[in-house]
Design an enzyme around this catalytic site. Structure first.
Site, short mmCIF file in Angstrom:
data_model
loop_
_atom_site.label_atom_id
_atom_site.label_comp_id
_atom_site.label_asym_id
_atom_site.label_seq_id
_atom_site.Cartn_x
_atom_site.Cartn_y
_atom_site.Cartn_z
N ARG A 100 5.65 -10.32 6.03
CA ARG A 100 5.73 -9.72 4.69
C ARG A 100 7.16 -9.77 4.15
O ARG A 100 7.37 -9.98 2.96
CB ARG A 100 5.21 -8.27 4.73
CG ARG A 100 3.68 -8.20 4.75
CD ARG A 100 3.16 -6.89 5.28
NE ARG A 100 3.58 -5.73 4.53
CZ ARG A 100 3.53 -4.47 5.01
NH1 ARG A 100 3.09 -4.24 6.24
NH2 ARG A 100 3.91 -3.48 4.26
N ARG A 131 5.48 4.15 10.05
CA ARG A 131 4.79 4.81 8.93
C ARG A 131 3.39 5.27 9.33
O ARG A 131 2.68 4.58 10.04
CB ARG A 131 4.67 3.85 7.74
CG ARG A 131 3.78 4.42 6.64
CD ARG A 131 3.89 3.66 5.34
NE ARG A 131 3.65 2.25 5.49
CZ ARG A 131 3.90 1.35 4.54
NH1 ARG A 131 4.42 1.73 3.40
NH2 ARG A 131 3.66 0.09 4.76
N LYS A 165 9.28 2.27 -1.92
CA LYS A 165 8.70 2.24 -3.27
C LYS A 165 7.65 3.34 -3.44
O LYS A 165 7.72 4.14 -4.37
CB LYS A 165 8.05 0.87 -3.56
CG LYS A 165 9.00 -0.31 -3.45
CD LYS A 165 8.34 -1.63 -3.82
CE LYS A 165 7.24 -2.07 -2.88
NZ LYS A 165 7.67 -2.37 -1.51
N ARG A 213 4.95 -9.55 -8.43
CA ARG A 213 5.50 -9.99 -7.16
C ARG A 213 5.81 -11.47 -7.13
O ARG A 213 6.28 -11.98 -6.11
CB ARG A 213 4.47 -9.73 -6.07
CG ARG A 213 4.78 -8.60 -5.15
CD ARG A 213 3.56 -8.47 -4.27
NE ARG A 213 3.86 -7.92 -2.99
CZ ARG A 213 3.70 -6.63 -2.69
NH1 ARG A 213 3.32 -5.77 -3.60
NH2 ARG A 213 3.92 -6.23 -1.48
P1 AP5 Z 1 7.14 3.42 1.71
O1 AP5 Z 1 7.60 4.26 0.58
O2 AP5 Z 1 5.73 3.55 2.14
O3 AP5 Z 1 7.54 1.89 1.46
P2 AP5 Z 1 7.03 0.82 0.39
O4 AP5 Z 1 8.23 0.22 -0.26
O5 AP5 Z 1 6.00 1.42 -0.51
O6 AP5 Z 1 6.44 -0.25 1.38
P3 AP5 Z 1 5.00 -0.95 1.43
O7 AP5 Z 1 4.79 -1.39 2.83
O8 AP5 Z 1 3.96 -0.12 0.78
O9 AP5 Z 1 5.31 -2.19 0.54
P4 AP5 Z 1 4.51 -3.49 0.44
O10 AP5 Z 1 5.13 -4.08 -0.75
O11 AP5 Z 1 4.53 -4.32 1.66
O12 AP5 Z 1 2.99 -2.99 0.33
P5 AP5 Z 1 1.96 -2.97 -0.89
O13 AP5 Z 1 1.02 -1.88 -0.63
O14 AP5 Z 1 2.65 -3.05 -2.18
O15 AP5 Z 1 8.11 3.72 2.94
C1 AP5 Z 1 7.93 3.09 4.21
C2 AP5 Z 1 8.23 4.09 5.34
O16 AP5 Z 1 9.60 4.45 5.31
C3 AP5 Z 1 7.44 5.39 5.25
O17 AP5 Z 1 7.08 5.79 6.53
C4 AP5 Z 1 8.44 6.37 4.62
O18 AP5 Z 1 8.19 7.68 5.05
C5 AP5 Z 1 9.77 5.85 5.16
N1 AP5 Z 1 10.89 6.03 4.22
C6 AP5 Z 1 10.86 5.82 2.87
N2 AP5 Z 1 12.07 6.05 2.31
C7 AP5 Z 1 12.89 6.42 3.34
C8 AP5 Z 1 14.28 6.78 3.40
N3 AP5 Z 1 15.07 6.81 2.30
N4 AP5 Z 1 14.80 7.09 4.62
C9 AP5 Z 1 14.02 7.06 5.73
N5 AP5 Z 1 12.70 6.73 5.74
C10 AP5 Z 1 12.13 6.40 4.54
O19 AP5 Z 1 1.21 -4.38 -0.68
C11 AP5 Z 1 0.42 -4.63 0.44
C12 AP5 Z 1 -0.24 -5.99 0.34
O20 AP5 Z 1 -1.10 -6.04 -0.82
C13 AP5 Z 1 0.70 -7.19 0.14
O21 AP5 Z 1 1.21 -7.66 1.38
C14 AP5 Z 1 -0.23 -8.18 -0.55
O22 AP5 Z 1 -1.07 -8.81 0.38
C15 AP5 Z 1 -1.08 -7.31 -1.45
N6 AP5 Z 1 -0.51 -7.15 -2.80
C16 AP5 Z 1 -0.15 -5.98 -3.39
N7 AP5 Z 1 0.35 -6.20 -4.63
C17 AP5 Z 1 0.32 -7.55 -4.82
C18 AP5 Z 1 0.73 -8.41 -5.88
N8 AP5 Z 1 1.29 -7.93 -7.02
N9 AP5 Z 1 0.55 -9.75 -5.73
C19 AP5 Z 1 -0.02 -10.25 -4.60
N10 AP5 Z 1 -0.41 -9.51 -3.57
C20 AP5 Z 1 -0.25 -8.17 -3.66
MG MG Z 2 3.92 1.12 -0.81
#
Ligand code: AP5
Ligand code: MG
Ligand code: ZN
Length: 215
Positions: A172, A128, A14, A89
């Site tokens: 997660r 990552r 994402k 979410r």
């Molecule tokens: P990356 O693009 O970083 O993945 P992502 O989908 O953004 O994953 P996140 O871990 O950021 O998602 P998340 O939903 O757990 O975290 P968030 O910050 O939203 O890619 C991942 C890796 O893969 C990278 O190394 C990249 O280089 C590689 N990659 C990408 N695409 C690739 C491809 N095509 N091929 C190969 N490699 C690739 O949330 C974190 C925490 O915040 C949650 O757990 C929760 O506690 C809280 N939170 C956030 N929003 C809310 C909400 N709305 N409600 C409640 N709690 C919330």
């Molecule tokens: Mg992210």
């Protein structure tokens, strides 16, 4: 005008795709995860409240999230649309978002649903690395920086996110399947879902997204 949401499990790509999409469509990238991490870094009250949930890989309570996200959407730069990453979410969050937009005569145009196999998710997350200074994201195998541990863009230090341990990642993914996946159905019923195979290479995933958005 493009009001859109990126949906998908942790590690789906994402954040990586968001950077490219917002550049192409000239809309702001709004990541609730980034907002929380910024608050944790600055030791704000919001950051202190969110940290324990995030470290365990649990969702931050809905009341906290909805206010922050909708507040952000009232800012001027969202006039021509926005890209939400990691929000909503839960069904509750999605309903609150719909209510908020409806009051303004607006609605969500498209939801980009990126799906990736579980094994690949774990590998992506544990490999990552993110830049401490500018937030750019890398992967030790898939998308390595030119110089080990150093950001290509700003020479900043590359670190691991606190919630990127294997144990937390598995939780997660579970949390995603239980609490967030029902949103696929929710937005499918609204007729706005674009399904994307996120197992492909970065550029192919982006091309599929652009095709799906159709602009
Ligand atoms: P990356 O693009 O970083 O993945 P992502 O989908 O953004 O994953 P996140 O871990 O950021 O998602 P998340 O939903 O757990 O975290 P968030 O910050 O939203 O890619 C991942 C890796 O893969 C990278 O190394 C990249 O280089 C590689 N990659 C990408 N695409 C690739 C491809 N095509 N091929 C190969 N490699 C690739 O949330 C974190 C925490 O915040 C949650 O757990 C929760 O506690 C809280 N939170 C956030 N929003 C809310 C909400 N709305 N409600 C409640 N709690 C919330
Ligand atoms: Mg992210
Ligand atoms: Zn950097």
């Amino acid at each position: 005008m493009l009001r859109t949401i990126l949906l998908g499990p942790p590690g789906a790509g994402k954040g990586t795709q968001a950077v490219k999409i917002v550049e192409k469509y000239n809309i702001p990238h709004i990541s609730t995860g980034d907002i929380f991490r910024e608050n944790i870094k600055n030791e704000t009250e919001l950051g202190n409240r969110a940290k324990a949930y995030m470290d365990r890989g649990e969702l931050v309570p809905d009341e906290l999230v909805v206010e922050i996200a909708t507040d952000r959407l009232t800012k001027d730069d969202c006039k021509n649309g926005f890209l939400l990453d990691g929000f909503p979410r839960t069904i509750f969050q999605a309903e609150k978002l719909d209510e908020f937009l409806a009051q303004r005569g607006e609605k969500i145009d498209k939801v980009i649903n990126i799906d990736v196999e579980k094994d690949a998710l774990v590998k992506r997350i544990t490999g990552r690395r993110v830049c401490k200074s500018c937030g750019a994201s890398y992967h030790v195998v898939n998308i390595p920086p030119k110089k080990d541990g150093v950001c290509d863009l700003c020479n900043g230090e590359l670190i691991q996110r606190a919630d990127d341990t294997e144990e937390t990642v598995l939780n997660r993914i579970d949390v995603y399947n239980k609490q967030t996946k029902p949103l696929v159905d929710y937005y499918d019923k609204a007729g706005v879902i674009i399904n994307i195979d996120g197992n492909k290479d970065l550029d192919d995933v982006l091309a599929d997204i652009v095709k799906g958005l159709g602009k």
